[in-house]
Design a protein around this motif. Structure first.
Motif, PDB file in Angstrom:
ATOM      1  N   GLY A 237      20.188  37.301  11.530  1.00 34.40           N
ATOM      2  CA  GLY A 237      21.084  38.419  11.855  1.00 34.40           C
ATOM      3  C   GLY A 237      22.186  38.094  12.849  1.00 34.40           C
ATOM      4  N   LYS A 238      22.522  36.808  12.978  1.00 37.84           N
ATOM      5  CA  LYS A 238      23.627  36.433  13.886  1.00 37.84           C
ATOM      6  C   LYS A 238      24.916  37.154  13.534  1.00 37.84           C
ATOM      7  CE  LYS A 238      23.439  32.195  12.697  1.00 37.84           C
ATOM      8  NZ  LYS A 238      22.179  32.365  11.998  1.00 37.84           N
ATOM      9  N   SER A 239      25.297  37.043  12.254  1.00 40.60           N
ATOM     10  CA  SER A 239      26.583  37.621  11.839  1.00 40.60           C
ATOM     11  C   SER A 239      26.572  39.128  12.030  1.00 40.60           C
ATOM     12  CB  SER A 239      26.870  37.272  10.381  1.00 40.60           C
ATOM     13  OG  SER A 239      26.853  35.872  10.220  1.00 40.60           O
ATOM     14  N   THR A 240      25.477  39.745  11.670  1.00 34.03           N
ATOM     15  CA  THR A 240      25.347  41.191  11.820  1.00 34.03           C
ATOM     16  C   THR A 240      25.500  41.590  13.281  1.00 34.03           C
ATOM     17  OG1 THR A 240      23.804  41.180   9.966  1.00 34.03           O
ATOM     18  CG2 THR A 240      23.774  43.130  11.388  1.00 34.03           C
ATOM     19  N   VAL A 241      24.818  40.860  14.147  1.00 37.17           N
ATOM     20  CA  VAL A 241      24.888  41.155  15.579  1.00 37.17           C
ATOM     21  C   VAL A 241      26.294  40.879  16.105  1.00 37.17           C
ATOM     22  CG1 VAL A 241      24.074  40.338  17.843  1.00 37.17           C
ATOM     23  CG2 VAL A 241      22.422  40.861  16.042  1.00 37.17           C
TER      24      VAL A 241
HETATM   25  N1  LIG Z   1      18.583  44.969  12.053  1.00 40.63           N
HETATM   26  C1  LIG Z   1      18.775  44.845  10.742  1.00 40.63           C
HETATM   27  N2  LIG Z   1      18.384  45.814   9.894  1.00 40.63           N
HETATM   28  C2  LIG Z   1      18.567  45.680   8.547  1.00 40.63           C
HETATM   29  N3  LIG Z   1      19.118  44.612   7.968  1.00 40.63           N
HETATM   30  C3  LIG Z   1      19.543  43.607   8.771  1.00 40.63           C
HETATM   31  C4  LIG Z   1      19.401  43.669  10.192  1.00 40.63           C
HETATM   32  N4  LIG Z   1      19.920  42.518  10.712  1.00 40.63           N
HETATM   33  C5  LIG Z   1      20.349  41.801   9.668  1.00 40.63           C
HETATM   34  N5  LIG Z   1      20.135  42.420   8.497  1.00 40.63           N
HETATM   35  C6  LIG Z   1      20.457  41.932   7.158  1.00 40.63           C
HETATM   36  O1  LIG Z   1      19.817  40.667   7.024  1.00 40.63           O
HETATM   37  C7  LIG Z   1      20.636  39.764   6.286  1.00 40.63           C
HETATM   38  C8  LIG Z   1      20.907  38.513   7.134  1.00 40.63           C
HETATM   39  O2  LIG Z   1      21.711  38.869   8.254  1.00 40.63           O
HETATM   40  P1  LIG Z   1      22.931  37.962   8.739  1.00 40.63           P
HETATM   41  O3  LIG Z   1      23.761  37.520   7.610  1.00 40.63           O
HETATM   42  O4  LIG Z   1      23.575  38.706   9.841  1.00 40.63           O
HETATM   43  O5  LIG Z   1      22.102  36.739   9.335  1.00 40.63           O
HETATM   44  P2  LIG Z   1      22.679  35.341   9.874  1.00 40.63           P
HETATM   45  O6  LIG Z   1      21.738  34.912  10.968  1.00 40.63           O
HETATM   46  O7  LIG Z   1      24.092  35.455  10.224  1.00 40.63           O
HETATM   47  O8  LIG Z   1      22.493  34.421   8.600  1.00 40.63           O
HETATM   48  P3  LIG Z   1      23.082  32.937   8.398  1.00 40.63           P
HETATM   49  O9  LIG Z   1      22.168  32.052   9.164  1.00 40.63           O
HETATM   50  O10 LIG Z   1      23.018  32.731   6.942  1.00 40.63           O
HETATM   51  O11 LIG Z   1      24.463  32.914   8.958  1.00 40.63           O
HETATM   52  C9  LIG Z   1      21.900  40.529   5.940  1.00 40.63           C
HETATM   53  O12 LIG Z   1      21.755  41.055   4.665  1.00 40.63           O
HETATM   54  C10 LIG Z   1      21.934  41.655   6.974  1.00 40.63           C
HETATM   55  O13 LIG Z   1      22.603  42.804   6.485  1.00 40.63           O
END
Ligand SMILES: Nc1ncnc2c1ncn2[C@@H]1O[C@H](COP(=O)(O)OP(=O)(O)OP(=O)(O)O)[C@@H](O)[C@H]1O
Ligand SMILES: [Mg+2]
Length: 364
Positions: free
Chosen positions: A110-114
């Motif tokens: 969830g890095k990108s989401t955060v």
């Molecule tokens: N708190 C949350 N509640 C519901 N869904 C979430 C939450 N956090 C993240 N997600 C979902 O989980 C998935 C992965 O999140 P994200 O892409 O932000 O992760 P990331 O760490 O950036 O991934 P990567 O390592 O591939 O860059 C996405 O579909 C996102 O919408």
């Protein structure tokens, strides 16, 4: 008769709770005006997103009433000048006060989401914010911000062609995914990725920013190292989920950042997908993947724990639809992100009041 001195004297009894000193000593009181019983002054906060605004305002009014005159009509103007501890030569990302990479060991936590939602939360509090997507192999900011396929403009800045970030939802955004051919990048090796990233960092014109949030690629390899060693980082935010595998990878990331030769400060840890609350049972928190892991990790490394973020369907939907969940007024997702961003800027302000950021010069 009320005097400026008496007002300053009274305000010197008001503490900035996080910085542990009084507002006068910290130089936060400006422009004291007295007109009969009317007293006005400006309090210059360390960030527009200051979560302690109201508390400080009330404390100021109380101090004047208590120590100067209970008849005084007090007007407090709140302004902000975001603090910075940059001590590098300012060549790279000039005008950017605080640079905050969002890191995790494991992918998909969830890095990108955060990063996206925190950037927007800070902007909603009035800060000037930029969001840099540095994930070459899996840039997700273009989709999450709804700017996929957009072509950034170029502009001449001091004789150099610079890329202008895209403005949307009140922040400036730039993704390396908008500049390179993703299919091509898949086969790039480490050095190629690193050099593309360096160029990305030097060639984007951000202007004046209070905060630049960087969405980092997953992992703890060369690319991540290049990034945190190239830019003058204020402090990294580490995201983990409660599962043992994610926590163990987050530990690796923390250990990497803390290596003496790397020495990147860490602002704190966020635990994502910490628990689930069904809409029909709003008081219940189900810790599906276990509880308290990230908090323990923060304690173990003596890092601040910024907070936990629940699993919320609208967070995922917001990411997929290009309309991040924090923009949804009154929603639990918005509340959660606003709380996290408040805790984050508090840590930034505290850091900026203390030790200087580690300066690491650009390596070529
Ligand atoms: N708190 C949350 N509640 C519901 N869904 C979430 C939450 N956090 C993240 N997600 C979902 O989980 C998935 C992965 O999140 P994200 O892409 O932000 O992760 P990331 O760490 O950036 O991934 P990567 O390592 O591939 O860059 C996405 O579909 C996102 O919408
Ligand atoms: Mg990502």
């Amino acid at each position: 008769m009320i005097t400026q001195d008496a007002v300053m004297q009274a305000l010197s009894h008001v503490q900035e709770p996080d910085l542990g000193k009084d507002l006068v000593t910290l130089g936060m009181i400006k422009d004291v005006q007295i007109d009969g019983m009317a007293v006005s002054f400006t309090v210059e906060l360390t960030t527009p997103a200051c979560p302690l605004k109201e508390m400080i305002e009330k404390a100021c009014i109380n101090a004047v009433h208590l120590l100067v005159s209970k008849e005084a009509q007090v007007t407090v103007n709140l302004t902000a000048r975001t603090t910075t501890r940059r001590s590098d030569n300012g060549d790279l990302l000039p005008g950017v006060k605080n640079i905050i990479p969002v890191i995790s060991g494991k992918g998909g936590v969830g890095k990108s989401t955060v990063a996206v939602n925190l950037a927007l939360a800070l902007a909603q509090e009035g800060a000037k914010v930029g969001l840099m997507d540095a994930d070459i192999h899996g840039p997700s900011v273009p989709i999450m911000m709804g700017i996929r396929g957009e072509r950034p403009r170029m502009m001449d800045v001091n004789g150099k062609g610079m890329i202008i970030p895209i403005e949307k939802y009140g922040i400036k955004t730039m993704s390396i995914g908008l500049l390179i051919d993703e299919k091509q990048a898949v086969i790039w090796r480490g050095p190629q990725v690193s050099s593309a990233l360096k160029q990305f960092i030097t060639d984007v014109y951000w202007g004046e920013l209070d905060y630049l949030i960087i969405d980092m690629p997953p992992g703890t390899g060369d690319v991540q190292l290049t990034l945190v060693q190239t830019v003058p980082v204020t402090g990294a935010v580490v995201v983990s989920t409660p599962q043992a595998v994610a926590a163990s990878d987050a530990r690796k990331a923390i250990v990497m950042l803390k290596q003496p030769q790397i020495n990147v400060p860490i602002l704190g840890v966020i635990e994502n997908m910490a628990y689930f609350t069904p809409a029909e049972l709003p008081e219940n928190k189900y810790y599906l993947f276990g509880q308290g892991g990230a908090q323990q990790m923060a304690e173990q490394f003596e890092l601040p724990f910024i907070g936990e973020l629940p699993i919320i369907q609208s967070i995922r939907e917001g990411g997929d639809s290009g309309m991040p969940a924090v923009l949804d007024g009154g929603s639990p997702a918005r509340e959660a992100f606003m709380e996290l961003s408040a805790a984050l800027v508090r840590n930034v302000s505290i850091r900026n009041a203390g030790t200087p950021t580690q300066v690491v010069q650009m390596q070529s």
